[in-house]
Write an enzyme that holds these catalytic residues in place. Sequence first.
Site, short mmCIF file in Angstrom:
data_model
loop_
_atom_site.label_atom_id
_atom_site.label_comp_id
_atom_site.label_asym_id
_atom_site.label_seq_id
_atom_site.Cartn_x
_atom_site.Cartn_y
_atom_site.Cartn_z
N HIS A 139 -1.41 -0.48 -9.96
CA HIS A 139 -2.23 -1.39 -8.67
C HIS A 139 -2.86 -2.44 -9.79
CE1 HIS A 139 -3.92 -1.38 -4.55
NE2 HIS A 139 -4.36 -2.35 -4.52
N ARG A 154 0.30 -0.78 -0.30
CA ARG A 154 -0.20 0.35 -0.63
C ARG A 154 0.80 1.04 0.04
NH1 ARG A 154 -3.53 -2.88 -1.77
NH2 ARG A 154 -5.59 -2.97 -0.11
P1 NDP Z 1 -1.51 -11.75 5.08
O1 NDP Z 1 -2.50 -10.80 6.24
O2 NDP Z 1 -1.67 -12.79 5.06
O3 NDP Z 1 -0.23 -11.25 5.71
C1 NDP Z 1 0.01 -10.09 6.12
C2 NDP Z 1 2.09 -10.17 7.27
O4 NDP Z 1 2.02 -8.76 7.63
C3 NDP Z 1 1.97 -11.31 7.62
O5 NDP Z 1 3.48 -11.43 8.07
C4 NDP Z 1 1.67 -10.14 9.26
O6 NDP Z 1 2.90 -10.69 10.12
C5 NDP Z 1 3.02 -9.13 8.85
N1 NDP Z 1 2.26 -8.10 9.39
C6 NDP Z 1 1.23 -7.51 10.07
N2 NDP Z 1 1.53 -6.14 10.20
C7 NDP Z 1 2.94 -6.52 10.39
C8 NDP Z 1 3.64 -5.66 11.59
N3 NDP Z 1 3.36 -3.99 12.37
N4 NDP Z 1 5.02 -5.96 11.87
C9 NDP Z 1 5.46 -6.77 11.41
N5 NDP Z 1 4.76 -7.40 10.46
C10 NDP Z 1 3.20 -7.41 9.94
O7 NDP Z 1 -1.50 -10.48 3.69
P2 NDP Z 1 -1.08 -10.70 2.70
O8 NDP Z 1 0.15 -11.96 2.49
O9 NDP Z 1 -2.54 -11.70 2.11
O10 NDP Z 1 -1.23 -9.38 1.32
C11 NDP Z 1 -0.69 -8.66 2.11
C12 NDP Z 1 -0.84 -7.08 1.65
O11 NDP Z 1 -0.65 -7.36 0.02
C13 NDP Z 1 -2.82 -6.69 1.53
O12 NDP Z 1 -2.70 -6.17 3.07
C14 NDP Z 1 -2.44 -5.71 0.42
O13 NDP Z 1 -2.71 -4.46 1.43
C15 NDP Z 1 -1.08 -6.11 -0.53
N6 NDP Z 1 -2.12 -6.52 -1.63
C16 NDP Z 1 -1.88 -5.89 -2.80
C17 NDP Z 1 -2.41 -6.33 -4.22
C18 NDP Z 1 -2.08 -5.39 -5.11
O14 NDP Z 1 -2.26 -5.74 -6.53
N7 NDP Z 1 -0.62 -4.46 -5.19
C19 NDP Z 1 -3.07 -6.95 -3.77
C20 NDP Z 1 -3.45 -7.81 -3.05
C21 NDP Z 1 -2.70 -7.78 -1.65
P3 NDP Z 1 2.35 -12.23 11.28
O15 NDP Z 1 2.63 -13.40 9.81
O16 NDP Z 1 2.68 -12.37 12.23
O17 NDP Z 1 1.24 -11.99 11.74
#
Ligand code: NDP
Length: 318
Positions: free
Chosen positions: A281, A233
């Site tokens: 995007h 994002r």
């Molecule tokens: P998930 O919720 O499956 O994974 C999120 C990851 O980020 C986890 O490893 C989590 O850690 C980590 N995380 C969250 N908060 C923190 C923090 N404060 N500090 C450190 N690590 C953190 O998300 P997805 O993999 O499904 O998707 C990730 C993002 O990709 C989406 O939220 C979206 O914004 C973006 N996206 C973009 C697209 C595009 O076309 N550009 C399409 C789809 C998604 P933990 O494992 O410990 O919970």
Amino acid sequence: MTFPEAAAVGTLAFYSDFDDFQTWKKALQTQLPALQVIHASQTERPEEIDYAMVWKPPQGIFERMTNLRLIINLGAGVDSLVGRDDLPGNIPITRITDPQMSRMMAGYVLFAVLRHARDIPFFEQAQRSGQWTYRHPRSPEEMTVAVLGLGHLGARAAHEIQRQGFRTLGWSRSLAQIDGVECSAGMETLDSVIGQADIVVLMLPLTPQTRQLFDRARLQKLRPGAAFVNVARGALVDQAALTELLQSGHIGAATLDVFEREPLPAGDALWGMPNVLITPHLASVAIPSSSARQIAANILRVSAGELPDNIVEPSRGY
Ligand code: NDP
């Protein structure tokens, strides 16, 4: 395979300005033939809606859906939904975590990493000026790639990157385990991780904790000349600082799929920068044919009085 056993599962209302209603309706009814699928804008009896499947819906959409049992976020990122003040309380929110979406994202990230690692922008420039300019390829083992966020999308991308032979670092909130990936967790390790990387890939959700995580001070901690890839994002990053650091060459190059403001305004300095690749995007999208199956399974769970899978935790923001 469909779910023919589901005789009467109820009514689903759809809302998205980005996705085709008829395509999703067909995909959902292929899985659940008895499911009524209507467009939220054509609802005469909102109190009869059981499930809402939405992407960036208008404010107040849920207000008259008094019997709603499930909200399905039509995408992986939930930041545009969980912070709203018009969500009905105590209704589970789910999101899409489709393996095909992860594969599509991993493909984009691998493309961006290889493009930087193989100096493709340099050769594109040389071609434009008609020059055969040899630059010896670096071996992947000499290069380090950091993937920040190891969820459904990040873990798959990190796996694909390490398969190419790059030293691959992974970072998340809780410690992950991915074969061939050196994982670490927590804020106290972030600067060390990014300070080791030739290429940094952002794959974190946007939450109160991650908003502006890459402010000017943190961007300055990237290795001089490192490449920066953001598929997460735009609001994770101070875009003005990123632009300046790309102009100064402290950050060598960027592949950006997401921005603080989308569409990226005409005239933004990023558009004209030779070391920046911009895509609008689309690194990955929800694919109806494959996502419909997990949505249908969740609808069946909810209609049977069970909790769905892939529940979002609004309090933590993802
Ligand atoms: P998930 O919720 O499956 O994974 C999120 C990851 O980020 C986890 O490893 C989590 O850690 C980590 N995380 C969250 N908060 C923190 C923090 N404060 N500090 C450190 N690590 C953190 O998300 P997805 O993999 O499904 O998707 C990730 C993002 O990709 C989406 O939220 C979206 O914004 C973006 N996206 C973009 C697209 C595009 O076309 N550009 C399409 C789809 C998604 P933990 O494992 O410990 O919970």
